[in-house]
Design a protein around this motif. Structure first.
Motif, PDB file in Angstrom:
ATOM      1  N   ASN A  86       0.863  -1.173   0.000  1.00 49.58           N
ATOM      2  CA  ASN A  86       0.000   0.000   0.000  1.00 49.58           C
ATOM      3  C   ASN A  86       0.903   1.228   0.000  1.00 49.58           C
ATOM      4  N   HIS A  89      -1.443   5.645  -2.326  1.00 49.16           N
ATOM      5  CA  HIS A  89      -2.295   6.036  -3.443  1.00 49.16           C
ATOM      6  C   HIS A  89      -3.033   4.845  -4.037  1.00 49.16           C
ATOM      7  N   THR A  90      -2.493   3.658  -3.844  1.00 52.11           N
ATOM      8  CA  THR A  90      -3.091   2.446  -4.387  1.00 52.11           C
ATOM      9  C   THR A  90      -2.493   1.247  -3.653  1.00 52.11           C
ATOM     10  N   HIS A 114      -1.436  -2.618 -10.207  1.00 58.05           N
ATOM     11  CA  HIS A 114      -2.089  -1.847  -9.155  1.00 58.05           C
ATOM     12  C   HIS A 114      -3.532  -1.573  -9.555  1.00 58.05           C
ATOM     13  N   HIS A 116      -7.364   0.836  -9.269  1.00 55.39           N
ATOM     14  CA  HIS A 116      -8.080   2.094  -9.085  1.00 55.39           C
ATOM     15  C   HIS A 116      -9.545   1.779  -8.805  1.00 55.39           C
ATOM     16  N   ILE A 231      -7.636   1.190  -0.349  1.00 56.93           N
ATOM     17  CA  ILE A 231      -7.163   2.358  -1.099  1.00 56.93           C
ATOM     18  C   ILE A 231      -7.510   3.648  -0.378  1.00 56.93           C
ATOM     19  N   ASN A 235      -9.458   6.803  -6.073  1.00 53.31           N
ATOM     20  CA  ASN A 235      -8.171   7.150  -6.691  1.00 53.31           C
ATOM     21  C   ASN A 235      -8.245   7.106  -8.210  1.00 53.31           C
TER      22      ASN A 235
END
Length: 249
Positions: A86, A89-90, A114, A116, A231, A235
């Protein structure tokens, strides 16, 4: 000599892939909300100027794609991932050596995957609850990203162990309870959209080759919640104009 070239290529790829989602230095903090959010990225640091000036930015809405009879994807994902990180941001899974994509005659090495939540790209205006980016780098550090969109439905068996292992604190790493099979992240049908774009995070560098799978993968509501919780804030960078670009399929 060949060994030295391979080492140099791997290091170059690693550095470039880290730039896709790594946090900027403390003096150039960026986020997805408030006065450090996407609307202000170009003003935070001179190195982020492309976030405002770029003409081929990502993500975009895939609309009006032209049938170009794209060649079949040449993917060879021979190894699996075991660690998830982690980065604030992701959540991302590092790829061991041995996973490759051949695109436009160039060999790209998978560096990391990764996520979103919700999706960054949309298709005909439709947004999805989760999007995976499989980030590849060639020997010169050029990037190619294979994108998988997930829609809510049945539990995704390939994501089960990862969803159960996600660290929810920035800077935290964890072992995946079972290995992450990168091949199983992809839909059975490998038809795809193709266009050039940029990193979707600062510094928003352009020249990224985007491969967006046309078919989606299922994911359960519980699994979506696991990724969203890990998350934190949504994001997904806002959609960017296509300008002169036309997606191909």
């Amino acid at each position: 000599m060949i060994k030295r070239i391979k080492i140099a290529a791997a290091l170059s790829g690693l550095l470039m892939s880290q730039a896709v989602m790594a946090a900027a230095p403390e003096t150039s903090h960026w986020s997805y909300t408030g006065d450090t959010g996407p609307a202000y990225w170009a003003d935070i640091d001179d190195d982020f100027s492309m976030c405002g000036l770029g003409r081929n930015q990502s993500p975009v809405d895939i609309d009006g794609a032209i049938d170009a009879e794209l060649p079949p994807l040449q993917l060879d994902y021979a190894t699996t991932g075991t660690r998830v990180f982690n980065n604030g941001h992701t959540v991302q899974v590092a790829s061991p050596e041995g996973n490759t994509l051949t695109l436009d005659g160039d060999l790209f090495i998978l560096q990391q995957m990764h996520f979103h939540a919700p999706s960054e790209h949309t298709v005909d205006g439709r947004r999805f609850p989760l999007e995976a980016h499989l980030v590849h780098s060639d020997k010169d550090g050029n990037l190619a990203v294979v994108t998988v969109l997930f829609e809510e439905g049945e539990e995704n068996a390939a994501l089960r162990s990862l969803a159960d292992s996600l660290p929810d604190t920035a800077g935290e790493r964890a072992d995946v309870t079972d290995t992450v099979n990168f091949t199983q992240m992809l839909p059975a049908q490998h038809d795809y959209y193709r266009l050039n774009g940029s990193l979707t995070t600062p510094p928003c560098s352009e020249g990224v080759r985007w491969v967006i799978m046309q078919s989606t993968q299922d994911i359960s509501s519980d699994q979506v919640e696991s990724f969203s919780a890990a998350i934190g804030d949504a994001n997904n960078r806002p959609l960017q104009p296509l300008n002169a670009r036309v997606p191909l399929k």
